[in-house]
Write a protein that holds these residues in place. Structure first.
Motif, PDB file in Angstrom:
ATOM      1  N   MET A   1       0.833  -1.173   0.000  1.00 32.92           N
ATOM      2  CA  MET A   1       0.000   0.000   0.000  1.00 32.92           C
ATOM      3  C   MET A   1       0.878   1.237   0.000  1.00 32.92           C
ATOM      4  N   ILE A   2       0.253   2.367  -0.264  1.00 30.82           N
ATOM      5  CA  ILE A   2       0.938   3.652  -0.228  1.00 30.82           C
ATOM      6  C   ILE A   2       0.277   4.530   0.820  1.00 30.82           C
ATOM      7  N   VAL A   3       1.109   5.164   1.627  1.00 30.22           N
ATOM      8  CA  VAL A   3       0.669   6.201   2.551  1.00 30.22           C
ATOM      9  C   VAL A   3       1.217   7.497   1.972  1.00 30.22           C
ATOM     10  N   TRP A   4       0.323   8.289   1.374  1.00 26.87           N
ATOM     11  CA  TRP A   4       0.735   9.536   0.718  1.00 26.87           C
ATOM     12  C   TRP A   4       0.546  10.680   1.701  1.00 26.87           C
ATOM     13  N   LEU A   5       1.631  11.402   1.964  1.00 30.73           N
ATOM     14  CA  LEU A   5       1.576  12.560   2.848  1.00 30.73           C
ATOM     15  C   LEU A   5       1.625  13.813   1.984  1.00 30.73           C
ATOM     16  N   ASN A   6       0.481  14.452   1.847  1.00 28.36           N
ATOM     17  CA  ASN A   6       0.341  15.653   1.040  1.00 28.36           C
ATOM     18  C   ASN A   6       0.337  16.857   1.980  1.00 28.36           C
ATOM     19  N   GLY A   7       0.302  18.031   1.424  1.00 28.85           N
ATOM     20  CA  GLY A   7       0.313  19.268   2.187  1.00 28.85           C
ATOM     21  C   GLY A   7       1.358  20.181   1.582  1.00 28.85           C
ATOM     22  N   THR A   8       1.327  21.428   1.952  1.00 33.76           N
ATOM     23  CA  THR A   8       2.251  22.361   1.334  1.00 33.76           C
ATOM     24  C   THR A   8       3.630  22.293   1.967  1.00 33.76           C
ATOM     25  N   HIS A   9       4.530  23.045   1.397  1.00 27.99           N
ATOM     26  CA  HIS A   9       5.899  23.122   1.896  1.00 27.99           C
ATOM     27  C   HIS A   9       5.881  23.712   3.299  1.00 27.99           C
ATOM     28  N   GLY A  10       6.649  23.115   4.200  1.00 30.63           N
ATOM     29  CA  GLY A  10       6.717  23.604   5.566  1.00 30.63           C
ATOM     30  C   GLY A  10       5.732  22.951   6.515  1.00 30.63           C
ATOM     31  N   ALA A  11       4.870  22.094   5.993  1.00 30.26           N
ATOM     32  CA  ALA A  11       3.862  21.452   6.855  1.00 30.26           C
ATOM     33  C   ALA A  11       4.471  20.353   7.725  1.00 30.26           C
ATOM     34  N   GLY A  12       5.573  19.770   7.271  1.00 33.33           N
ATOM     35  CA  GLY A  12       6.224  18.712   8.036  1.00 33.33           C
ATOM     36  C   GLY A  12       6.147  17.342   7.408  1.00 33.33           C
ATOM     37  N   LYS A  13       5.928  17.277   6.108  1.00 33.60           N
ATOM     38  CA  LYS A  13       5.782  15.986   5.420  1.00 33.60           C
ATOM     39  C   LYS A  13       7.044  15.128   5.519  1.00 33.60           C
ATOM     40  N   THR A  14       8.186  15.717   5.248  1.00 29.93           N
ATOM     41  CA  THR A  14       9.437  14.950   5.235  1.00 29.93           C
ATOM     42  C   THR A  14       9.769  14.422   6.626  1.00 29.93           C
ATOM     43  N   THR A  15       9.674  15.271   7.611  1.00 28.19           N
ATOM     44  CA  THR A  15       9.945  14.858   8.991  1.00 28.19           C
ATOM     45  C   THR A  15       8.963  13.773   9.414  1.00 28.19           C
ATOM     46  N   THR A  16       7.694  13.993   9.124  1.00 30.64           N
ATOM     47  CA  THR A  16       6.663  13.039   9.524  1.00 30.64           C
ATOM     48  C   THR A  16       6.820  11.714   8.798  1.00 30.64           C
ATOM     49  N   SER A  17       7.223  11.754   7.529  1.00 31.54           N
ATOM     50  CA  SER A  17       7.342  10.503   6.768  1.00 31.54           C
ATOM     51  C   SER A  17       8.381   9.568   7.381  1.00 31.54           C
ATOM     52  N   ALA A  18       9.501  10.106   7.836  1.00 31.90           N
ATOM     53  CA  ALA A  18      10.526   9.262   8.469  1.00 31.90           C
ATOM     54  C   ALA A  18       9.993   8.650   9.760  1.00 31.90           C
ATOM     55  N   LEU A  19       9.216   9.409  10.488  1.00 27.28           N
ATOM     56  CA  LEU A  19       8.634   8.894  11.735  1.00 27.28           C
ATOM     57  C   LEU A  19       7.559   7.855  11.458  1.00 27.28           C
ATOM     58  N   VAL A  20       6.741   8.078  10.426  1.00 23.23           N
ATOM     59  CA  VAL A  20       5.732   7.083  10.044  1.00 23.23           C
ATOM     60  C   VAL A  20       6.421   5.790   9.633  1.00 23.23           C
ATOM     61  N   GLN A  21       7.498   5.904   8.876  1.00 21.92           N
ATOM     62  CA  GLN A  21       8.239   4.709   8.452  1.00 21.92           C
ATOM     63  C   GLN A  21       8.683   3.900   9.676  1.00 21.92           C
ATOM     64  N   SER A  22       9.133   4.575  10.709  1.00 21.61           N
ATOM     65  CA  SER A  22       9.598   3.849  11.896  1.00 21.61           C
ATOM     66  C   SER A  22       8.449   3.163  12.643  1.00 21.61           C
ATOM     67  N   LEU A  23       7.222   3.590  12.400  1.00 20.07           N
ATOM     68  CA  LEU A  23       6.063   3.025  13.099  1.00 20.07           C
ATOM     69  C   LEU A  23       5.324   1.958  12.302  1.00 20.07           C
ATOM     70  N   LEU A  24       5.584   1.896  11.007  1.00 21.97           N
ATOM     71  CA  LEU A  24       4.912   0.904  10.161  1.00 21.97           C
ATOM     72  C   LEU A  24       5.914  -0.160   9.723  1.00 21.97           C
ATOM     73  N   PRO A  25       5.729  -1.392  10.162  1.00 22.98           N
ATOM     74  CA  PRO A  25       6.649  -2.455   9.745  1.00 22.98           C
ATOM     75  C   PRO A  25       6.667  -2.604   8.216  1.00 22.98           C
ATOM     76  N   HIS A  26       7.824  -2.942   7.697  1.00 14.16           N
ATOM     77  CA  HIS A  26       8.005  -3.198   6.270  1.00 14.16           C
ATOM     78  C   HIS A  26       7.638  -1.982   5.420  1.00 14.16           C
ATOM     79  N   SER A  27       7.950  -0.802   5.918  1.00 16.73           N
ATOM     80  CA  SER A  27       7.681   0.399   5.138  1.00 16.73           C
ATOM     81  C   SER A  27       8.985   1.084   4.789  1.00 16.73           C
ATOM     82  N   ARG A  28       8.923   1.878   3.753  1.00 22.57           N
ATOM     83  CA  ARG A  28      10.078   2.665   3.311  1.00 22.57           C
ATOM     84  C   ARG A  28       9.562   3.956   2.710  1.00 22.57           C
ATOM     85  N   VAL A  29      10.397   4.982   2.759  1.00 26.10           N
ATOM     86  CA  VAL A  29      10.022   6.278   2.211  1.00 26.10           C
ATOM     87  C   VAL A  29      10.471   6.345   0.757  1.00 26.10           C
TER      88      VAL A  29
END
Length: 173
Positions: free
Chosen positions: A1-29
């Protein structure tokens, strides 16, 4: 599956994506911006634009790259990528649906004042006119089509860790 993190620049997508990856087994950014960077490297060059998403090959290349990565690795792809043009989102989501790839579309949101402050204070990129110019188009998309297409995660008063936990819990439920 894909977890798409949308939102404008500065919202925190990149930071949040690394943290989501650490919480979801077998996930990668998968940073779909790399697809745009590849297109920017084509010489003598593609037509002049202020955003690589306007080049028609970008959208199907993102779909195909994501599909091939998932075919190879399985698991979940976390994609932190701003898409503010509804037709572009529809093209990408239809392409992923064509390949039977489920997508959870989250919108990392913050109010305009918070977004401006984050962009101005960014220690890596610094104040960025490019990023600031998308605030109004984000506000319009957030008022209209993004409300129907994505699950909003308001980060105005939430840490990236809290946002990531909310996303991971939603995906796992």
């Amino acid at each position: 599956m894909i977890v798409w993190l949308n939102g404008t620049h500065g919202a925190g997508k990149t930071t949040t994506s690394a943290l989501v990856q650490s919480l979801l087994p077998h996930s990668r950014v998968f940073d779909a911006e790399k697809v745009g960077e590849t297109l920017m490297d084509i010489t003598p060059g593609l037509p002049e634009t202020d955003n690589f998403q306007h080049w028609p090959p970008w959208r199907p290349l993102v779909v195909e790259t994501a599909r091939h990565i998932l075919d190879y690795t399985g698991g979940t792809l976390v994609i932190p990528m701003t898409v503010l043009i509804e037709d572009y989102w529809r093209e990408i989501s239809a392409g992923l649906a064509h390949h039977a790839i489920p997508v959870r579309h989250f919108v990392i949101h913050a109010d305009q004042e918070t977004l401006r402050a984050r962009i101005d204070a960014d220690a890596v990129l610094g104040p960025s006119p490019f990023r600031l110019k998308y605030l109004e188009s984000y506000a319009e998309a957030a008022r209209t089509w993004l409300r129907e297409e994505g699950e909003f995660i308001d980060t105005t008063h939430r840490t990236p860790e809290q946002a990531a936990r909310q996303i991971a819990d939603a995906v796992n439920s």
